[in-house]
Design a protein around this motif. Structure first.
Motif, PDB file in Angstrom:
ATOM      1  N   LEU A 178       6.520  11.640  -8.945  1.00 49.18           N
ATOM      2  CA  LEU A 178       7.399  10.487  -8.801  1.00 49.18           C
ATOM      3  C   LEU A 178       7.403   9.969  -7.364  1.00 49.18           C
ATOM      4  CD1 LEU A 178      10.402  11.622 -11.019  1.00 49.18           C
ATOM      5  CD2 LEU A 178       8.789   9.789 -11.502  1.00 49.18           C
ATOM      6  N   ALA A 179       7.370  10.901  -6.397  1.00 48.71           N
ATOM      7  CA  ALA A 179       7.343  10.490  -4.989  1.00 48.71           C
ATOM      8  C   ALA A 179       6.043   9.783  -4.649  1.00 48.71           C
ATOM      9  CB  ALA A 179       7.535  11.710  -4.088  1.00 48.71           C
ATOM     10  N   VAL A 180       4.929  10.302  -5.162  1.00 52.74           N
ATOM     11  CA  VAL A 180       3.625   9.688  -4.912  1.00 52.74           C
ATOM     12  C   VAL A 180       3.556   8.302  -5.537  1.00 52.74           C
ATOM     13  CG1 VAL A 180       1.197   9.839  -5.607  1.00 52.74           C
ATOM     14  CG2 VAL A 180       2.308  11.804  -4.551  1.00 52.74           C
ATOM     15  N   PHE A 181       4.145   8.164  -6.711  1.00 53.64           N
ATOM     16  CA  PHE A 181       4.192   6.858  -7.391  1.00 53.64           C
ATOM     17  C   PHE A 181       4.845   5.817  -6.486  1.00 53.64           C
ATOM     18  CE2 PHE A 181       6.152   3.761 -10.252  1.00 53.64           C
ATOM     19  CZ  PHE A 181       5.096   3.460 -11.104  1.00 53.64           C
ATOM     20  N   ALA A 182       5.932   6.222  -5.808  1.00 50.85           N
ATOM     21  CA  ALA A 182       6.632   5.298  -4.907  1.00 50.85           C
ATOM     22  C   ALA A 182       5.893   5.131  -3.584  1.00 50.85           C
ATOM     23  CB  ALA A 182       8.050   5.807  -4.653  1.00 50.85           C
ATOM     24  N   MET A 183       5.377   6.222  -3.032  1.00 55.90           N
ATOM     25  CA  MET A 183       4.722   6.158  -1.727  1.00 55.90           C
ATOM     26  C   MET A 183       3.421   5.370  -1.773  1.00 55.90           C
ATOM     27  SD  MET A 183       6.787   7.556   0.317  1.00 55.90           S
ATOM     28  CE  MET A 183       5.730   7.580   1.762  1.00 55.90           C
ATOM     29  N   ALA A 184       2.748   5.395  -2.914  1.00 50.64           N
ATOM     30  CA  ALA A 184       1.512   4.613  -3.042  1.00 50.64           C
ATOM     31  C   ALA A 184       1.804   3.131  -2.847  1.00 50.64           C
ATOM     32  CB  ALA A 184       0.882   4.853  -4.413  1.00 50.64           C
ATOM     33  N   ALA A 185       2.949   2.687  -3.367  1.00 48.98           N
ATOM     34  CA  ALA A 185       3.342   1.285  -3.186  1.00 48.98           C
ATOM     35  C   ALA A 185       3.571   0.978  -1.709  1.00 48.98           C
ATOM     36  CB  ALA A 185       4.599   0.990  -3.989  1.00 48.98           C
ATOM     37  N   LEU A 186       4.244   1.870  -1.014  1.00 50.15           N
ATOM     38  CA  LEU A 186       4.499   1.658   0.413  1.00 50.15           C
ATOM     39  C   LEU A 186       3.202   1.621   1.205  1.00 50.15           C
ATOM     40  CD1 LEU A 186       7.589   4.005   0.988  1.00 50.15           C
ATOM     41  CD2 LEU A 186       7.576   1.523   0.714  1.00 50.15           C
ATOM     42  N   ALA A 187       2.188   2.336   0.736  1.00 48.22           N
ATOM     43  CA  ALA A 187       0.918   2.405   1.466  1.00 48.22           C
ATOM     44  C   ALA A 187       0.095   1.127   1.311  1.00 48.22           C
ATOM     45  CB  ALA A 187       0.108   3.607   0.984  1.00 48.22           C
ATOM     46  N   VAL A 188       0.161   0.497   0.125  1.00 48.10           N
ATOM     47  CA  VAL A 188      -0.726  -0.645  -0.120  1.00 48.10           C
ATOM     48  C   VAL A 188      -0.087  -2.004   0.179  1.00 48.10           C
ATOM     49  CG1 VAL A 188      -2.065   0.620  -1.850  1.00 48.10           C
ATOM     50  CG2 VAL A 188      -0.090  -0.745  -2.571  1.00 48.10           C
ATOM     51  N   LEU A 189       1.227  -2.098   0.069  1.00 39.85           N
ATOM     52  CA  LEU A 189       1.864  -3.409   0.216  1.00 39.85           C
ATOM     53  C   LEU A 189       1.674  -4.048   1.600  1.00 39.85           C
ATOM     54  CD1 LEU A 189       5.148  -2.961  -1.854  1.00 39.85           C
ATOM     55  CD2 LEU A 189       3.278  -4.559  -2.290  1.00 39.85           C
ATOM     56  N   PRO A 190       1.645  -3.274   2.711  1.00 34.98           N
ATOM     57  CA  PRO A 190       1.430  -3.932   4.005  1.00 34.98           C
ATOM     58  C   PRO A 190       0.113  -4.694   4.104  1.00 34.98           C
ATOM     59  CG  PRO A 190       2.314  -1.732   4.336  1.00 34.98           C
ATOM     60  CD  PRO A 190       1.966  -1.841   2.883  1.00 34.98           C
ATOM     61  N   PHE A 191      -0.872  -4.345   3.273  1.00 31.55           N
ATOM     62  CA  PHE A 191      -2.184  -4.981   3.351  1.00 31.55           C
ATOM     63  C   PHE A 191      -2.399  -6.010   2.238  1.00 31.55           C
ATOM     64  CE2 PHE A 191      -2.392  -0.510   4.668  1.00 31.55           C
ATOM     65  CZ  PHE A 191      -2.712  -0.669   6.010  1.00 31.55           C
ATOM     66  N   THR A 192      -1.533  -5.982   1.237  1.00 36.48           N
ATOM     67  CA  THR A 192      -1.742  -6.818   0.058  1.00 36.48           C
ATOM     68  C   THR A 192      -1.635  -8.301   0.372  1.00 36.48           C
ATOM     69  OG1 THR A 192      -0.925  -5.059  -1.387  1.00 36.48           O
ATOM     70  CG2 THR A 192      -0.939  -7.300  -2.281  1.00 36.48           C
ATOM     71  N   GLY A 193      -0.619  -8.668   1.148  1.00 30.44           N
ATOM     72  CA  GLY A 193      -0.360 -10.077   1.395  1.00 30.44           C
ATOM     73  C   GLY A 193      -1.522 -10.803   2.037  1.00 30.44           C
ATOM     74  N   ARG A 194      -2.123 -10.194   3.046  1.00 31.55           N
ATOM     75  CA  ARG A 194      -3.239 -10.850   3.728  1.00 31.55           C
ATOM     76  C   ARG A 194      -4.429 -11.039   2.786  1.00 31.55           C
ATOM     77  NH1 ARG A 194      -4.399 -12.031   9.002  1.00 31.55           N
ATOM     78  NH2 ARG A 194      -2.442 -11.088   9.655  1.00 31.55           N
TER      79      ARG A 194
END
Length: 442
Positions: free
Chosen positions: A49-65
């Motif tokens: 469950l923690a990895v499920f959430a942390m994966a989102a935190l890892a990819v979102l900073p790069f998604t927008g660009r």
């Protein structure tokens, strides 16, 4: 809205409902599946469950660009394929590495979908249709989650691992259908009037976003909103209900159902109420509604009205949260879009999704222990957070241009605000220098 944009919007909304349906199918049962069905233990389930959430935190900073450079459509297709692989992997996972790896793919894929879908909605809407478009998105998300969870609950059987494999398999297929549907969308490319600046001041990027004071204030407000509501639903508030109010675990499901029912029943009635009102004043009123919700929760756990009254008050808490959520969906997401320069719509949406994910990660960590042990301070803390929402929203309203806070004004005036360095808004700019609000929607 043109016929082409309308057709694209309908497919986007259908895809949004499919992704929500797929998540509702499996996420409520993820802990039980890993810990008990696959017999990997509670610790492994917590890590998943923690990895499920942390994966989102890892990819979102790069998604927008990436969204702004490549467009939201290929990003959405890639995210759907990633999520599909993660769902299929979880259905077949029998050891810790497979479960953790699959959860990483699923978490990353579903996180990237959010700003991609939001940007697609921006591209296919304008100032007159965006509020209703985001309200529809929120309605379909909740409807999909609710239906998915209901059907999934009737299919799963803890004694048969194959029933969970079927569940995750259906989820994987839903994401593949989403990817296929996305490929059929003819997405209009946002344009800009002659002479408009195609980029934000300073060329865009994180520095430009952080220099936009209104957006920074909205990000702070967004964190508080998600921390004080969604971050407590299945952690602090659930712990408080069972420990302080003596709520039965089955009643928690009823309370969540009441929350979804209010959203589904009230969304379009609420939309009529908020469409021609100040966005920030609507958000401020949500803070007051949620303060009442927390007081109702306080009565449930700290009052002396008997178990029936406590149960009714606790369910009312979730219902009031749902009313507030239905008021936020046509205000907050469209405001993010209207603040974004045309070249940074994806980055603004990703930044807001990242703040939401941070709140959902921090909320349970703070609220869980408080709700379970510090009953009085827990209620007082979140009543104050709710009142803080009201204060932050009213403060944000003073920084917005009239057309950003009351978008219907844009249809009666050709003059809009311009985002200038330092984040101030300057009313009275000519059409050739249209700002975030209209440039982002073309």
């Amino acid at each position: 809205m043109t016929r082409a944009k309308g057709a694209a919007m309908r497919r986007i909304q259908a895809g949004n409902a499919l992704s929500a349906f797929g998540l509702g199918f499996t996420v409520p049962y993820l802990y039980v599946y890993v810990a008990q069905v696959r017999e990997l233990g509670a610790t492994t389930a917590g890590v998943v469950l923690a990895v499920f959430a942390m994966a989102a935190l890892a990819v979102l900073p790069f998604t927008g660009r990436v969204v702004d450079r490549r467009g939201p459509l290929p990003v959405l297709v890639g995210a759907a394929l990633l999520a599909s692989a993660g769902a299929a992997g979880l259905g077949l996972a029998t050891d810790v590495p497979a479960a953790v790896g699959s959860a990483t793919l699923l978490g990353a894929g579903t996180a990237v979908m959010q700003p991609a879908l939001a940007t697609m909605i921006v591209w296919c809407s304008d100032a007159t249709t965006r509020t209703r478009a985001f309200a529809t998105q929120f309605f379909l998300q909740n409807l999909g989650l609710g239906i998915g969870g209901l059907i999934g609950g009737h299919l799963v059987d803890e004694s048969r691992p194959s029933s969970f494999t079927l569940l995750f398999g259906i989820e994987a297929v839903m994401f593949l259908v989403l990817a296929g549907m996305a490929l059929t969308i003819r997405l209009p490319r946002p344009g800009a009037p002659a002479g408009a600046r195609p980029t934000a001041p300073g060329g865009g990027g994180l520095r430009a976003l952080l220099g936009h004071r209104a957006m920074v204030q909205l990000l702070v407000l967004g964190f508080v909103l998600f921390f004080a509501c969604y971050g407590q639903f299945e952690s602090g508030l659930a712990a408080y209900g069972t420990e302080a109010a003596g709520i039965a675990p089955a009643t928690l499901g009823t309370a969540l159902a009441a929350n979804t029912a209010v959203i589904v029943a009230a969304q379009f009635l609420v939309l009529r109420f908020v469409e021609r009102r100040s966005r920030t004043k609507v958000i401020a009123s949500v803070g007051l509604i949620w303060a009442v919700a927390w007081l109702a929760a306080g009565y449930a756990g700290l009052g002396h009205g008997g178990q029936a009254m406590a149960t009714a008050a606790f369910i009312s808490t979730y219902a009031l949260f749902g009313l507030g959520e239905s008021m936020l969906s046509p205000t907050v997401a469209p405001l993010v879009a209207d603040l974004a320069p045309a070249s940074m719509v994806g980055q603004y949406n990703s930044a807001f999704a990242l703040v939401k994910q941070l709140a959902l990660a921090v909320g349970p960590a703070v609220g869980g222990p408080m709700g379970a042990t510090l009953h009085g301070p827990y209620i007082v803390t979140f009543v104050l957070f709710s009142l803080g929402i009201t204060a932050l929203a009213l403060r944000l309203g003073r920084r917005l241009a009239p057309e950003q806070d009351r978008p219907w004004l844009a249809t009666s005036s050709r003059v809009v605000a311009v985002h200038v360095p330092g984040g101030e808004v300057r009313p009275g700019a000519p059409e050739a220098t249209r700002s975030p609000a209209s440039a982002g929607s073309r």
